[in-house]
Write a protein that holds these residues in place. Structure first.
Motif, PDB file in Angstrom:
ATOM      1  N   ALA A  82       0.830  -1.214   0.000  1.00 24.05           N
ATOM      2  CA  ALA A  82       0.000   0.000   0.000  1.00 24.05           C
ATOM      3  C   ALA A  82       0.861   1.259   0.000  1.00 24.05           C
ATOM      4  O   ALA A  82       0.575   2.214  -0.727  1.00 24.05           O
ATOM      5  CB  ALA A  82      -0.931  -0.010   1.212  1.00 24.05           C
ATOM      6  N   TRP A  83       1.923   1.289   0.831  1.00 20.95           N
ATOM      7  CA  TRP A  83       2.806   2.459   0.873  1.00 20.95           C
ATOM      8  C   TRP A  83       3.537   2.646  -0.449  1.00 20.95           C
ATOM      9  O   TRP A  83       3.696   3.775  -0.932  1.00 20.95           O
ATOM     10  CB  TRP A  83       3.805   2.369   2.027  1.00 20.95           C
ATOM     11  N   LEU A  84       3.970   1.552  -1.056  1.00 21.04           N
ATOM     12  CA  LEU A  84       4.640   1.657  -2.354  1.00 21.04           C
ATOM     13  C   LEU A  84       3.690   2.159  -3.430  1.00 21.04           C
ATOM     14  O   LEU A  84       4.072   2.969  -4.281  1.00 21.04           O
ATOM     15  CB  LEU A  84       5.245   0.306  -2.747  1.00 21.04           C
ATOM     16  N   VAL A  85       2.436   1.695  -3.404  1.00 21.74           N
ATOM     17  CA  VAL A  85       1.434   2.187  -4.352  1.00 21.74           C
ATOM     18  C   VAL A  85       1.196   3.683  -4.137  1.00 21.74           C
ATOM     19  O   VAL A  85       1.139   4.455  -5.101  1.00 21.74           O
ATOM     20  CB  VAL A  85       0.114   1.384  -4.223  1.00 21.74           C
ATOM     21  N   LEU A  86       1.086   4.104  -2.877  1.00 19.49           N
ATOM     22  CA  LEU A  86       0.871   5.520  -2.578  1.00 19.49           C
ATOM     23  C   LEU A  86       2.037   6.376  -3.064  1.00 19.49           C
ATOM     24  O   LEU A  86       1.828   7.425  -3.703  1.00 19.49           O
ATOM     25  CB  LEU A  86       0.677   5.714  -1.072  1.00 19.49           C
ATOM     26  N   ALA A 138       1.996   6.533  -6.863  1.00 19.65           N
ATOM     27  CA  ALA A 138       0.942   7.438  -7.336  1.00 19.65           C
ATOM     28  C   ALA A 138       1.360   8.890  -7.146  1.00 19.65           C
ATOM     29  O   ALA A 138       1.166   9.728  -8.033  1.00 19.65           O
ATOM     30  CB  ALA A 138      -0.364   7.154  -6.600  1.00 19.65           C
ATOM     31  N   PHE A 139       1.941   9.206  -5.988  1.00 26.53           N
ATOM     32  CA  PHE A 139       2.419  10.561  -5.741  1.00 26.53           C
ATOM     33  C   PHE A 139       3.477  10.958  -6.769  1.00 26.53           C
ATOM     34  O   PHE A 139       3.435  12.051  -7.334  1.00 26.53           O
ATOM     35  CB  PHE A 139       2.994  10.697  -4.327  1.00 26.53           C
ATOM     36  N   LEU A 180       5.249  14.084 -11.266  1.00 29.34           N
ATOM     37  CA  LEU A 180       5.944  14.088 -12.548  1.00 29.34           C
ATOM     38  C   LEU A 180       5.047  14.663 -13.648  1.00 29.34           C
ATOM     39  O   LEU A 180       5.488  15.483 -14.455  1.00 29.34           O
ATOM     40  CB  LEU A 180       6.406  12.682 -12.921  1.00 29.34           C
ATOM     41  N   ALA A 181       3.787  14.263 -13.668  1.00 25.35           N
ATOM     42  CA  ALA A 181       2.851  14.796 -14.662  1.00 25.35           C
ATOM     43  C   ALA A 181       2.690  16.308 -14.498  1.00 25.35           C
ATOM     44  O   ALA A 181       2.634  17.051 -15.490  1.00 25.35           O
ATOM     45  CB  ALA A 181       1.500  14.107 -14.536  1.00 25.35           C
TER      46      ALA A 181
END
Length: 77
Positions: free
Chosen positions: A7-11, A14-15, A20-21
């Protein structure tokens, strides 16, 4: 790897993708920093800000100091 680590890696992923975008797009007000500056009314002003803006900034400062100390010392909950 447990579910919390995933979950932390996914968060964090996503951040990173959002930031970056925002950096690639180069529009004003897209990055996380720009949002934090807006939320806490960080701006250069000639006169002192009202008390509620100073209180929001104090909360931001305390959170930043705590987070830095927390990561640097491995605890200090």
């Amino acid at each position: 790897m447990d579910s919390w680590e995933v979950a932390w890696l996914v968060l964090m992923t996503a951040f990173g993708a959002l930031e970056l975008a925002a950096l690639v797009r180069r529009e004003k007000g897209d990055t996380f920093s720009e949002h934090v500056w807006e939320w806490f009314a960080v701006e250069r002003a000639e006169e002192p800000p009202p008390w509620h803006v100073q209180a929001r900034r104090a909360v931001l400062l305390c959170a930043a100091v705590w987070l830095t100390a927390h990561f640097a010392t491995g605890g200090w909950v």
